[in-house]
Scaffold this motif. Structure first.
Motif, PDB file in Angstrom:
ATOM      1  N   LYS A 125     -17.364  -3.813  -6.626  1.00 57.33           N
ATOM      2  CA  LYS A 125     -16.317  -4.649  -6.052  1.00 57.33           C
ATOM      3  C   LYS A 125     -16.190  -5.888  -6.922  1.00 57.33           C
ATOM      4  CE  LYS A 125     -14.799  -6.796  -1.711  1.00 57.33           C
ATOM      5  NZ  LYS A 125     -15.151  -7.049  -0.284  1.00 57.33           N
ATOM      6  N   TYR A 157     -11.496  -2.890  -7.212  1.00 56.85           N
ATOM      7  CA  TYR A 157     -12.668  -2.019  -7.124  1.00 56.85           C
ATOM      8  C   TYR A 157     -12.709  -1.174  -8.391  1.00 56.85           C
ATOM      9  CZ  TYR A 157     -14.062  -2.770  -2.239  1.00 56.85           C
ATOM     10  OH  TYR A 157     -14.537  -3.304  -1.068  1.00 56.85           O
ATOM     11  N   SER A 195      -6.823  -0.934  -6.527  1.00 58.70           N
ATOM     12  CA  SER A 195      -6.281  -2.221  -6.080  1.00 58.70           C
ATOM     13  C   SER A 195      -6.978  -2.681  -4.810  1.00 58.70           C
ATOM     14  CB  SER A 195      -4.779  -2.087  -5.824  1.00 58.70           C
ATOM     15  OG  SER A 195      -4.107  -1.644  -6.971  1.00 58.70           O
ATOM     16  N   TYR A 196      -6.933  -4.008  -4.591  1.00 51.13           N
ATOM     17  CA  TYR A 196      -7.613  -4.588  -3.435  1.00 51.13           C
ATOM     18  C   TYR A 196      -6.949  -5.916  -3.076  1.00 51.13           C
ATOM     19  CZ  TYR A 196     -11.335  -6.898  -0.762  1.00 51.13           C
ATOM     20  OH  TYR A 196     -12.039  -7.569   0.195  1.00 51.13           O
ATOM     21  N   ASP A 197      -6.960  -6.244  -1.778  1.00 53.15           N
ATOM     22  CA  ASP A 197      -6.489  -7.539  -1.267  1.00 53.15           C
ATOM     23  C   ASP A 197      -5.097  -7.846  -1.804  1.00 53.15           C
ATOM     24  OD1 ASP A 197      -6.520  -9.794   0.219  1.00 53.15           O
ATOM     25  OD2 ASP A 197      -7.982 -10.882  -0.988  1.00 53.15           O
ATOM     26  N   TRP A 230       0.827  -1.206   0.000  1.00 53.17           N
ATOM     27  CA  TRP A 230       0.000   0.000   0.000  1.00 53.17           C
ATOM     28  C   TRP A 230       0.861   1.255   0.000  1.00 53.17           C
ATOM     29  CZ3 TRP A 230      -4.178  -1.143  -1.990  1.00 53.17           C
ATOM     30  CH2 TRP A 230      -4.993  -2.207  -1.576  1.00 53.17           C
ATOM     31  N   ASN A 277      -4.997 -10.532  -8.994  1.00 53.98           N
ATOM     32  CA  ASN A 277      -5.623  -9.302  -9.473  1.00 53.98           C
ATOM     33  C   ASN A 277      -6.225  -9.551 -10.857  1.00 53.98           C
ATOM     34  OD1 ASN A 277      -3.428  -9.456 -11.150  1.00 53.98           O
ATOM     35  ND2 ASN A 277      -2.553  -7.479 -10.616  1.00 53.98           N
ATOM     36  N   HIS A 301     -11.166   0.886   4.602  1.00 56.70           N
ATOM     37  CA  HIS A 301     -12.226   0.285   3.797  1.00 56.70           C
ATOM     38  C   HIS A 301     -12.600   1.218   2.648  1.00 56.70           C
ATOM     39  CE1 HIS A 301     -15.564  -2.273   2.840  1.00 56.70           C
ATOM     40  NE2 HIS A 301     -16.471  -1.357   3.108  1.00 56.70           N
ATOM     41  N   ILE A 302     -12.812   0.664   1.459  1.00 52.95           N
ATOM     42  CA  ILE A 302     -13.203   1.458   0.294  1.00 52.95           C
ATOM     43  C   ILE A 302     -14.722   1.576   0.281  1.00 52.95           C
ATOM     44  CG2 ILE A 302     -13.170   1.603  -2.230  1.00 52.95           C
ATOM     45  CD1 ILE A 302     -10.498   0.171  -2.201  1.00 52.95           C
ATOM     46  N   ASN A 352     -10.099  -9.535  -7.508  1.00 53.15           N
ATOM     47  CA  ASN A 352      -9.707  -8.491  -6.560  1.00 53.15           C
ATOM     48  C   ASN A 352      -9.426  -7.116  -7.174  1.00 53.15           C
ATOM     49  OD1 ASN A 352      -9.908 -10.131  -4.294  1.00 53.15           O
ATOM     50  ND2 ASN A 352      -7.784 -10.823  -4.453  1.00 53.15           N
TER      51      ASN A 352
END
Length: 757
Positions: A191, A279, A293-295, A139, A270, A172-173, A277
Motif C-alpha cells: 500500500k 496499491y 488505484s486507491y482513494d 470506480w 496519485n 477493500h483491497i 495513494n
C-alpha cells in the motif's frame, strides 16, 4: 480489429458493472452483488457500547486504529443479516479529523465470521465532495475502461439508532479482493502512501521507506524483489533495451490505460502528481508488478492547488518542478505515448462525455437524493446544504469544488481531445494466456488495433525449429467468440514438453508488434502421470462434528489410493473449476491408504488443514489439481448435488467407487466402516462363515461388482468367478483376519464384515 465498446442505454449503476468495456481478455471485475448491489441503498446498523463510541470519537484518539467490539446488522430490503462482535474503528486520513467520519468494519476478528465472504467493509463519508458521486463514478468508469477496480455501493449508516448519513461502501483491497478476481493471494501487496515516487534507491529493501511502501501481506518477510526490479527498470535511461527490461517486470499497458483514465478523471492525489495513494501487486502468475488505484474522491475538478484539472495538458500532467518517473519516463517512449493518447481518445469518444454520462448521473442522483436530504453530517465540514448537493451536479460551488460534474466532463473531454497528438497505435498484444493439457497447448491473447489484424504464434521446443500457428478470432474451436478481439491458437502435443513462444500481430504492411517485446515466453503442455489422490468423503452442512477449535464447519477427506507416498506440497484443492490453484494443499506426506481431513471453513489462521473456501450445501464442483510442474493437471474432479444436513457423500470402497450417500460420517478413516444408506436393499448370502480359501456369494444381480478390503478399508481383491447369481472369491493368498465384502449395484453399495480363518 477496431477497439469497440458495446455500450447500451442501461443506467450507469447497472451498465458499468455488468459489461466489459474493451473487447479483450479483461481483468476479472466481479458482478455488483451481495454488499455491493447497485440500484438500491442498503442500511447498516452498528450497536456499540456508549463508552466505546465516546472513546473512538475522542479527539485524542482520532489517529488510532484500535477496534471496538460492536454488533452489525445489514438490511437491503430483501435480506437482513446480523453479525455479532465485529470490530469497528475510524479509517482514512483527512476524514479522521472531519466532522463526518469514515469507518471500517472488521469481520472475522473478535471471533465473528466473515460477512458474505468479506473480512472488511470500508464506509467512506465523502465529506469533501458536495455531490457524493465522484468516487462512485470514478470506480465505475475505471471498470468501463477495462481496468481492475474495487466495487462500490451506497449505504445509510446508523450507529446506536442515530442516522449518521449516506456513505459509500468501497471494496477493500486484501486477500478477499484478489480471491474474487481469481488471483494468487500469495503475491506481494504494497500500500503506497505519500512519497511514493517510485524512484530507484538501490537494491536493498531497507532503502525503501516502509511508511511509504507498506507491505500489506507477508509482513514478516515481504518480497521486494519485483518492486525493486521495477523501480530500477523504470528509472533506467530510455534506450533500445528500455521496453524489454521494463515489460519483464511491469504490466505497462494496463498502467497506460489506468493513467489515461485517472488523468481524464482529474485524479491528482496519485503517484503521477501528488506521489500518493496506490496499491502495488506482484502477480505470481506473470511475475510482473501491477498498479491499482486507491482513494479516488479528489476527482472531477476537486482542487486544492490552484490547478485547472479540466484543462491541464495530458502530456505534461505531472508537476514541472518534480520528478515522477512513472509518468515522465513512460512518456519518453514513443510507443507508450501513442498508446496513452489512443486510450484518451477512445475513452472520450465512447463514454467519457456528457452525452453518455449525464443521464446516468441523473439516475444516480435520484437514487441517493432522499438519503442525502436527511444527512445532516454532510453539511458539517464545508456547509454544503441539500440544495448545494443538487446544484453541484452541474455547477461549481466555489472553494475546492471548482466544477460541477457535467461541467467538468464537458471541459475535460473537449480539451483532452484537442491536446492529443499521434494516436495511430501499432497492435497492442496483452493478457497472453497459455493453457497446457494432456494433448494440446492453447495460446490466447487480446489484441487492440485500429484496423483488421493478423495474429500468429511462433512456437518451438528449446533449440528446435520455429513453427507458425495461426491465431483466429472467428468463433471456431478453439476460439470462443467471433470478433471479440480475443485470438486463440492451438498446437497438438504428444508428450509433456516445454515450448518457447512469441505472439505477432500485423495490420497489413502498416504496423506490427510482438509479445514479448524481446525474447520469448515459455509455456508447457502435456501431463505426467498424476498421483492417485481422491476426494474420498465430504460433508457440506455440518452441525455435529467439531474441528480442533470446536467449530462445526464443512469438511472433506483426501485419500491416497496409490501404492506409494504422495507429498501434497505444491498441489491444489479447489471448489472453482476456473481457479484450479485456489488453495495450496499443506506440505503433508500421505502414505498409501492414508487419509487427510480438510476443514472447508475459510479460517486459514486455524491451521494448514483449513481451506480458503466453504462447501455449498446446494452442491458444487470439487477438485484436486497437480503442481505447476505438471501443468496443474486434474487429479480428481467431480460435481456433487444438494446435501442434507449432517449427511456425507463418499467413495465405497475408499478411493475406488462412485461418490454416493453414506449412512454415517467417517472423517479421517475408512468409509467401509459405514454402510450406505441404501445398503439394506441389497440382499446377498455369504458362506461358509467364517471362510477359508474360498468365499461364496449368492443372490447377486447381473451387473454387480464385488470388492474385498482389509479391516482398514484398503482394497485387496476385486476379482471374482461368476456363475449366474453366484460368485466365488479366491482368498487363498490372503492372511487370516477380518475383511469387508462390498457389493456395488449401480449407485448402491452394501458392505458386510466377514472373517477368514
Amino acid at each position: 480489429m477496431t477497439l469497440n465498446l458495446r455500450l447500451h442505454t442501461y443506467f450507469l449503476y447497472l451498465l458499468m458493472l455488468s459489461m466489459p468495456a474493451l473487447c479483450t481478455l479483461q481483468p476479472i471485475n466481479p458482478p455488483a452483488q451481495g454488499v455491493f448491489q447497485n440500484g438500491k441503498v442498503a442500511r447498516i446498523d452498528i450497536s456499540i457500547a456508549a463508552d466505546s463510541l465516546a472513546d473512538l470519537l475522542n479527539p485524542q484518539n482520532l489517529q488510532s486504529d484500535h477496534e471496538y467490539p460492536a454488533d452489525f446488522i445489514w438490511t437491503d430490503g430483501i435480506n437482513t443479516d446480523t453479525v455479532r462482535n465485529v470490530g469497528f474503528r475510524l479509517r482514512g486520513n483527512t476524514s479522521r479529523i472531519s466532522a463526518k467520519k469514515s469507518f471500517k468494519i472488521k469481520f472475522n476478528h473478535f471471533d465473528s465470521p466473515k460477512f458474505q465472504g468479506l473480512s472488511d467493509l470500508n464506509l467512506n463519508g465523502e465529506h469533501n465532495d458536495p455531490t457524493l458521486l465522484r468516487a462512485k463514478l470514478s470506480w465505475e468508469l475505471m471498470r468501463l475502461a477495462g481496468l481492475e477496480a474495487p466495487r462500490a455501493s451506497y449505504i445509510s449508516l446508523y450507529i446506536n439508532g442515530e442516522y449518521k448519513g449516506l456513505y459509500l461502501n468501497v471494496e477493500h483491497i486484501d486477500n478477499d479482493y484478489f480471491e474474487t478476481r481469481k488471483k494468487d493471494t500469495e503475491g506481494q501487496i504494497f500500500k503506497c502512501f505519500y512519497g511514493c515516487d517510485f524512484k530507484y534507491a538501490g537494491d536493498s529493501p531497507s532503502a525503501y521507506n516502509s511508511g511509504v511502501y507498506s507491505p500489506e501481506n507477508n509482513k514478516e518477510q515481504p518480497d521486494y524483489t519485483t518492486f525493486i526490479a521495477f523501480c530500477k527498470a523504470l528509472n533506467a535511461p530510455v534506450d533500445v533495451n528500455y521496453r524489454c527490461n521494463l515489460e519483464k517486470v511491469f504490466d505497462v499497458d494496463s498502467y497506460l490505460r489506468r493513467m489515461a483514465m485517472e488523468i481524464l478523471l482529474g485524479h491528482w492525489d496519485n503517484p503521477i502528481f501528488n506521489k500518493n495513494n496506490a496499491y502495488l501487486y506482484n502477480n505470481p502468475t506473470t511475475q510482473r508488478l501491477e498498479v491499482l488505484s486507491y482513494d479516488i474522491d479528489n476527482t472531477f475538478g476537486i482542487d486544492w492547488f490552484g490547478v485547472n484539472w479540466a484543462e491541464r495538458n495530458v502530456y505534461s500532467w505531472s508537476p514541472s518542478s518534480q520528478t515522477r518517473p512513472i509518468y515522465t519516463q513512460l512518456m519518453k517512449v514513443s510507443e507508450y505515448k501513442v498508446r496513452f493518447g489512443y486510450y484518451i481518445r477512445t475513452f472520450c469518444t465512447q463514454f467519457f462525455n456528457t452525452a453518455f454520462l449525464t443521464p446516468q448521473i441523473r439516475q444516480l442522483t435520484d437514487l441517493i437524493a432522499p438519503y442525502r436530504k436527511d444527512d445532516v453530517y454532510a453539511s458539517y465540514d464545508y456547509g454544503y446544504s441539500y440544495d448545494d448537493f443538487l446544484r453541484s451536479i452541474d455547477a461549481p460551488l466555489g472553494a475546492h469544488a471548482k466544477f460541477g460534474l457535467t461541467d467538468y466532463i464537458a471541459n475535460r473531454s473537449s480539451t483532452a481531445l484537442s491536446q492529443l497528438q499521434n494516436t495511430q497505435i501499432a497492435p497492442v498484444i496483452e493478457n497472453v494466456l497459455s493453457t497446457g493439457t494432456a494433448t494440446s497447448l492453447t495460446l490466447q491473447c487480446a489484441v487492440t488495433s485500429t484496423s483488421s489484424v493478423d495474429v500468429t504464434a511462433q512456437i518451438r521446443t528449446p533449440g528446435g525449429s520455429w513453427m507458425t500457428i495461426e491465431c483466429r478470432d472467428n468463433g471456431v474451436f478453439p476460439d470462443d467468440v467471433a470478433a471479440d478481439n480475443i485470438f486463440t491458437g492451438r498446437l497438438p502435443v504428444a508428450k509433456k514438453e516445454l515450448f518457447e513462444c512469441v505472439i505477432e500481430a500485423r495490420e497489413g504492411t502498416l504496423r506490427s508488434s510482438r509479445w514479448p517485446v524481446c525474447g520469448a515466453f515459455t509455456a508447457s503442455a502435456g501431463y505426467n502421470v498424476t498421483p492417485a489422490l481422491r476426494i474420498n468423503e465430504l460433508m457440506a452442512d455440518n452441525s455435529t462434528i467439531p474441528d480442533e477449535a470446536g467449530d462445526k464447519d464443512d469438511w472433506l477427506e483426501i485419500y491416497n489410493a496409490g501404492p506409494t507416498d504422495v507429498n501434497l506440497n505444491g498441489r491444489y484443492l479447489t471448489d472453482d473449476a476456473a481457479n484450479p490453484q485456489k488453495w495450496p494443499l499443506p506440505p503433508v506426506i500421505l502414505s498409501p491408504g492414508g487419509f487427510l481431513l480438510i476443514w472447508a471453513d475459510e479460517d486459514a489462521h486455524q491451521g494448514d488443514t483449513h481451506a480458503n473456501f466453504k462447501l455449498s450445501k446446494s452442491g458444487e464442483f470439487l477438485g484436486i489439481f497437480d503442481a505447476m510442474a505438471n501443468n496443474v493437471a486434474p487429479i480428481d474432479t467431480f460435481t456433487f448435488g444438494a446435501m442434507p444436513t449432517n449427511k456425507t457423500l463418499g467413495r465405497l470402497p475408499d478411493g475406488q467407487g462412485p461418490i454416493i450417500p453414506l449412512a454415517s460420517p467417517t472423517p479421517g478413516r475408512s468409509n467401509v466402516l459405514s454402510s450406505t444408506e441404501e445398503g439394506d436393499s441389497i440382499r446377498v448370502d455369504i458362506y461358509p462363515v467364517p471362510f477359508s480359501s474360498v468365499c461364496h456369494v449368492i443372490g447377486l444381480s447381473g451387473n454387480d461388482r464385488l470388492y474385498l478390503t482389509d479391516a482398514s478399508g484398503k482394497l485387496v481383491l476385486i476379482e471374482a468367478v461368476r456363475v449366474e447369481d453366484a460368485a466365488e472369491l479366491d482368498t487363498s493368498r490372503l492372511a487370516s483376519g477380518t475383511y469387508w465384502l462390498i457389493v456395488e449395484r449401480g449407485q448402491r453399495m452394501m458392505a458386510r464384515q466377514v472373517v477368514k480363518n
